[in-house]
Design a protein around this motif. Structure first.
Motif, PDB file in Angstrom:
ATOM      1  N   TYR A 293       0.864  -1.180   0.000  1.00 19.06           N
ATOM      2  CA  TYR A 293       0.000   0.000   0.000  1.00 19.06           C
ATOM      3  C   TYR A 293       0.898   1.226   0.000  1.00 19.06           C
ATOM      4  CZ  TYR A 293      -4.118  -2.807   1.199  1.00 19.06           C
ATOM      5  OH  TYR A 293      -5.158  -3.710   1.174  1.00 19.06           O
ATOM      6  N   VAL A 294       0.661   2.137  -0.942  1.00 18.22           N
ATOM      7  CA  VAL A 294       1.460   3.353  -1.042  1.00 18.22           C
ATOM      8  C   VAL A 294       0.527   4.549  -0.948  1.00 18.22           C
ATOM      9  CG1 VAL A 294       3.120   4.666  -2.405  1.00 18.22           C
ATOM     10  CG2 VAL A 294       3.062   2.161  -2.599  1.00 18.22           C
ATOM     11  N   CYS A 295       0.834   5.479  -0.040  1.00 11.74           N
ATOM     12  CA  CYS A 295       0.052   6.704   0.072  1.00 11.74           C
ATOM     13  C   CYS A 295       1.002   7.875   0.277  1.00 11.74           C
ATOM     14  CB  CYS A 295      -0.941   6.625   1.235  1.00 11.74           C
ATOM     15  SG  CYS A 295      -2.137   7.989   1.251  1.00 11.74           S
ATOM     16  N   GLY A 296       0.937   8.820  -0.646  1.00 13.74           N
ATOM     17  CA  GLY A 296       1.802   9.990  -0.569  1.00 13.74           C
ATOM     18  C   GLY A 296       1.448  10.960  -1.681  1.00 13.74           C
ATOM     19  N   VAL A 297       2.319  11.903  -1.930  1.00 11.65           N
ATOM     20  CA  VAL A 297       2.073  12.875  -3.000  1.00 11.65           C
ATOM     21  C   VAL A 297       2.088  12.144  -4.340  1.00 11.65           C
ATOM     22  CG1 VAL A 297       3.019  14.804  -1.679  1.00 11.65           C
ATOM     23  CG2 VAL A 297       4.530  13.432  -3.137  1.00 11.65           C
ATOM     24  N   PRO A 298       1.418  12.703  -5.373  1.00 13.09           N
ATOM     25  CA  PRO A 298       1.319  11.999  -6.656  1.00 13.09           C
ATOM     26  C   PRO A 298       2.649  11.559  -7.251  1.00 13.09           C
ATOM     27  CG  PRO A 298      -0.246  13.810  -6.594  1.00 13.09           C
ATOM     28  CD  PRO A 298       0.585  13.929  -5.345  1.00 13.09           C
ATOM     29  N   SER A 299       3.668  12.402  -7.175  1.00 10.41           N
ATOM     30  CA  SER A 299       4.955  12.029  -7.762  1.00 10.41           C
ATOM     31  C   SER A 299       5.537  10.793  -7.093  1.00 10.41           C
ATOM     32  CB  SER A 299       5.941  13.191  -7.662  1.00 10.41           C
ATOM     33  OG  SER A 299       6.130  13.581  -6.306  1.00 10.41           O
TER      34      SER A 299
END
Length: 327
Positions: A293-299
């Motif tokens: 699971y990855v959650c962060g800014v779009p880049s």
């Protein structure tokens, strides 16, 4: 082009049909720019770890569109039955008992976001007021390919032995709900959890209100760090945490290698961003039995997801790499 609102960005996402009325019963200021809100309810609210709320301030606030805020608490806390207390509470109070169902939100100050600006009004103006909320979102745990089977399953595509949670800044919000949920299950669901958490250095060891020079543990100033330390330290969740502190205070003490938490627990950290190699290392050799699971800014999410699922790269099954972008 004007920035899209939450309701416009998530128009394609699933949403519950019903609105719920909740009451703001507690506000905790974690940092100057982040506060936690407890939203109590008189009826249980069902959601999956990782989902968010459409939050409608009262009409008097004149907020034209609902804001979107991730639920940070475990679903079990919102599904317990309200307690019955025949003794009336003092006039003007609505503090919940430990049995009352509630949800928690983490709100970051954002003066240009009308809903967030409203939820950053002085606590005296918010406590004991009501909001309308709706549950939504598809970034959930357990991953859909497991939940459709009703369990771990016997086929290779249904196995889950490792969960890797990758967070950048406020992207930790949905992941802390997932981690808490895993910690509530028998034997932690029998999975190994690896958390990679990158956040801005709040001034570790500089006497900015904590740490070596401030006399208070630095861990309390990093969002949810002590919750995670407690879950891993208690054995309720098996695995570990890697902390990455990115540049914030230019004069941060370069000789410090760990953040001090309650009970004298020290969490080592790296002064760098998370890299694709860090994520691949956390997954290890069992990518057929892992989920990321990855959650962060779009880049950040774009880079990690592309690298993980690329046939020329790490080559994970796309169903096993889930992401949500933090705008």
């Amino acid at each position: 082009m004007s920035k899209q609102s939450h309701i416009e960005r998530t128009a394609h996402e699933p949403r519950d049909a019903s609105l719920h009325t909740v009451t703001i019963t507690a506000i905790t200021q974690v940092t100057p720019t982040i506060r936690l809100l407890r939203l109590s309810t008189t009826t249980p609210i069902h959601f999956l770890p990782g989902q968010w709320l459409d939050v409608h301030p009262p009409p008097s606030a004149a907020v034209p569109k609902p804001g979107g805020f991730t639920i940070i608490s475990s679903p079990s806390l919102a599904q317990q039955q309200p307690s019955f207390n025949p003794s009336p509470k003092p006039h003007g109070t609505s503090s919940p008992s430990p049995e009352d169902p509630y949800l928690e939100l983490a709100i970051q100050s954002s003066p240009t976001n009308p809903a967030a600006a409203y939820l950053f009004l002085p606590p005296s103006q918010l406590l004991h007021t009501t909001l309308q909320v709706r549950v939504g979102g598809s970034f959930v745990f357990p991953p859909p390919f497991l939940s459709h089977r009703g369990g771990h399953g016997d086929e290779q595509s249904g196995r889950l032995k490792k969960v890797v949670l990758v967070a950048g800044g406020m992207g930790i919000n949905p992941l802390i709900s997932m981690l808490s949920y895993i910690g509530e299950q028998a034997d932690g669901m029998g999975v190994e959890v690896r958390v990679l958490y990158a956040t801005k250095d709040p001034g570790i060891g500089l006497g900015q209100g904590g740490g070596v020079d401030g006399g208070e543990e630095d861990g309390a100033r990093i969002l949810f760090l002590e919750r995670m330390v407690g879950l891993f330290g208690s054995g309720r969740v098996k695995g570990g945490l890697r902390l990455f502190l990115t540049w914030g205070w230019e004069a941060s003490r370069a000789d410090m290698e760990a953040v001090r938490c309650r009970g004298g627990v020290e969490v080592p950290f790296l002064r760098q961003r998370i890299t694709v190699a860090d994520v691949e290392e956390a997954v290890g050799g069992g990518k057929e039995d892992a989920v990321v699971y990855v959650c962060g800014v779009p880049s950040m999410t774009d880079e990690f997801v592309d690298a993980l699922v690329s046939p020329e790269g790490f080559g994970m099954d796309k169903r096993r790499v889930l992401f949500e972008k933090w705008w």
